[in-house]
Design a protein around this motif. Structure first.
Motif, PDB file in Angstrom:
ATOM      1  N   THR A  70       0.830  -1.204   0.000  1.00  0.00           N
ATOM      2  CA  THR A  70       0.000   0.000   0.000  1.00  0.00           C
ATOM      3  C   THR A  70       0.869   1.260   0.000  1.00  0.00           C
ATOM      4  N   ALA A  71       1.923   1.264   0.788  1.00  0.00           N
ATOM      5  CA  ALA A  71       2.818   2.426   0.828  1.00  0.00           C
ATOM      6  C   ALA A  71       3.498   2.644  -0.522  1.00  0.00           C
ATOM      7  N   ILE A  72       3.934   1.562  -1.149  1.00  0.00           N
ATOM      8  CA  ILE A  72       4.598   1.691  -2.454  1.00  0.00           C
ATOM      9  C   ILE A  72       3.620   2.186  -3.516  1.00  0.00           C
ATOM     10  N   VAL A  73       2.430   1.620  -3.561  1.00  0.00           N
ATOM     11  CA  VAL A  73       1.423   2.089  -4.530  1.00  0.00           C
ATOM     12  C   VAL A  73       1.119   3.568  -4.279  1.00  0.00           C
ATOM     13  N   GLY A  74       1.000   3.932  -3.016  1.00  0.00           N
ATOM     14  CA  GLY A  74       0.734   5.333  -2.686  1.00  0.00           C
ATOM     15  C   GLY A  74       1.805   6.266  -3.215  1.00  0.00           C
ATOM     16  N   MET A  75       3.053   5.866  -3.060  1.00  0.00           N
ATOM     17  CA  MET A  75       4.150   6.729  -3.507  1.00  0.00           C
ATOM     18  C   MET A  75       4.331   6.699  -5.023  1.00  0.00           C
ATOM     19  N   VAL A  76       4.193   5.524  -5.625  1.00  0.00           N
ATOM     20  CA  VAL A  76       4.458   5.394  -7.061  1.00  0.00           C
ATOM     21  C   VAL A  76       3.281   5.869  -7.915  1.00  0.00           C
ATOM     22  N   ALA A  77       2.076   5.505  -7.523  1.00  0.00           N
ATOM     23  CA  ALA A  77       0.926   5.744  -8.400  1.00  0.00           C
ATOM     24  C   ALA A  77      -0.035   6.824  -7.904  1.00  0.00           C
ATOM     25  N   LEU A  78       0.006   7.139  -6.615  1.00  0.00           N
ATOM     26  CA  LEU A  78      -0.997   8.056  -6.078  1.00  0.00           C
ATOM     27  C   LEU A  78      -0.427   9.398  -5.635  1.00  0.00           C
ATOM     28  N   GLY A  79       0.832   9.629  -5.922  1.00  0.00           N
ATOM     29  CA  GLY A  79       1.415  10.943  -5.660  1.00  0.00           C
ATOM     30  C   GLY A  79       1.752  11.235  -4.214  1.00  0.00           C
ATOM     31  N   GLU A  80       1.853  10.204  -3.375  1.00  0.00           N
ATOM     32  CA  GLU A  80       2.249  10.451  -1.993  1.00  0.00           C
ATOM     33  C   GLU A  80       3.739  10.781  -1.944  1.00  0.00           C
ATOM     34  N   THR A  81       4.133  11.455  -0.900  1.00  0.00           N
ATOM     35  CA  THR A  81       5.511  11.902  -0.749  1.00  0.00           C
ATOM     36  C   THR A  81       6.482  10.725  -0.687  1.00  0.00           C
ATOM     37  N   VAL A  82       7.565  10.842  -1.443  1.00  0.00           N
ATOM     38  CA  VAL A  82       8.654   9.867  -1.395  1.00  0.00           C
ATOM     39  C   VAL A  82       9.827  10.545  -0.707  1.00  0.00           C
ATOM     40  N   SER A  83      10.335   9.915   0.334  1.00  0.00           N
ATOM     41  CA  SER A  83      11.500  10.456   1.024  1.00  0.00           C
ATOM     42  C   SER A  83      12.407   9.304   1.430  1.00  0.00           C
ATOM     43  N   VAL A  84      13.632   9.644   1.736  1.00  0.00           N
ATOM     44  CA  VAL A  84      14.581   8.626   2.177  1.00  0.00           C
ATOM     45  C   VAL A  84      14.064   7.952   3.440  1.00  0.00           C
ATOM     46  N   ALA A  85      13.532   8.719   4.357  1.00  0.00           N
ATOM     47  CA  ALA A  85      13.032   8.149   5.608  1.00  0.00           C
ATOM     48  C   ALA A  85      11.898   7.146   5.350  1.00  0.00           C
ATOM     49  N   ARG A  86      10.976   7.487   4.476  1.00  0.00           N
ATOM     50  CA  ARG A  86       9.861   6.571   4.165  1.00  0.00           C
ATOM     51  C   ARG A  86      10.367   5.294   3.522  1.00  0.00           C
ATOM     52  N   VAL A  87      11.283   5.417   2.585  1.00  0.00           N
ATOM     53  CA  VAL A  87      11.827   4.233   1.915  1.00  0.00           C
ATOM     54  C   VAL A  87      12.586   3.362   2.919  1.00  0.00           C
ATOM     55  N   LEU A  88      13.354   3.970   3.807  1.00  0.00           N
ATOM     56  CA  LEU A  88      14.066   3.195   4.828  1.00  0.00           C
ATOM     57  C   LEU A  88      13.091   2.467   5.754  1.00  0.00           C
ATOM     58  N   CYS A  89      12.010   3.115   6.115  1.00  0.00           N
ATOM     59  CA  CYS A  89      11.008   2.468   6.964  1.00  0.00           C
ATOM     60  C   CYS A  89      10.358   1.287   6.248  1.00  0.00           C
ATOM     61  N   ILE A  90      10.087   1.436   4.976  1.00  0.00           N
ATOM     62  CA  ILE A  90       9.538   0.327   4.190  1.00  0.00           C
ATOM     63  C   ILE A  90      10.541  -0.823   4.153  1.00  0.00           C
ATOM     64  N   LEU A  91      11.810  -0.517   3.978  1.00  0.00           N
ATOM     65  CA  LEU A  91      12.835  -1.559   3.965  1.00  0.00           C
ATOM     66  C   LEU A  91      12.928  -2.274   5.305  1.00  0.00           C
ATOM     67  N   LEU A  92      12.710  -1.552   6.393  1.00  0.00           N
ATOM     68  CA  LEU A  92      12.700  -2.186   7.711  1.00  0.00           C
ATOM     69  C   LEU A  92      11.548  -3.174   7.841  1.00  0.00           C
ATOM     70  N   VAL A  93      10.389  -2.807   7.330  1.00  0.00           N
ATOM     71  CA  VAL A  93       9.245  -3.726   7.361  1.00  0.00           C
ATOM     72  C   VAL A  93       9.556  -4.960   6.517  1.00  0.00           C
ATOM     73  N   VAL A  94      10.124  -4.756   5.335  1.00  0.00           N
ATOM     74  CA  VAL A  94      10.485  -5.886   4.465  1.00  0.00           C
ATOM     75  C   VAL A  94      11.488  -6.793   5.179  1.00  0.00           C
ATOM     76  N   ALA A  95      12.474  -6.209   5.837  1.00  0.00           N
ATOM     77  CA  ALA A  95      13.458  -7.006   6.576  1.00  0.00           C
ATOM     78  C   ALA A  95      12.782  -7.820   7.673  1.00  0.00           C
TER      79      ALA A  95
END
Length: 104
Positions: A70-95
């Protein structure tokens, strides 16, 4: 097979979450219908997968896939803010999800 069903169910969680947002309070019929179908299918798949996967692991993986998707779709397709902090948090969830699978 249970892990495949769990991953598909996690992806369907992303589908229903996006459809829920697009339904605008269930006032739009198509996204509302997509929400309902994806929700039922996602829950049915989760239920099936939990026959063979412990509840703590299965539920956490399911939620993690849905949240990351949901976060990735939001950032890629729905215009939500992309930041280093958000991407790092997503990577933590994936880990965390990978760790739950590896240490299952």
């Amino acid at each position: 097979m249970a892990w495949v069903v769990l991953v598909v169910s996690g992806v369907l969680e992303t589908v229903w979450a996006i459809a829920l947002g697009k339904s605008e309070g269930f006032s739009r019929p198509v996204p509302s219908a997509v929400f309902g179908v994806a929700l039922v299918a996602s829950m049915a798949g989760l239920s099936y997968a939990l026959r063979d996967i412990p509840i703590g692991t299965g539920y956490a993986v399911w939620v993690g896939i849905g949240a990351v998707g949901t976060a990735i779709v939001g950032m890629v397709a729905l215009g939500e803010t992309v930041s280093v902090a958000r991407v790092l948090c997503i990577l933590l969830v994936v880990a965390g999800v990978i760790g739950l699978k590896v240490f299952h």
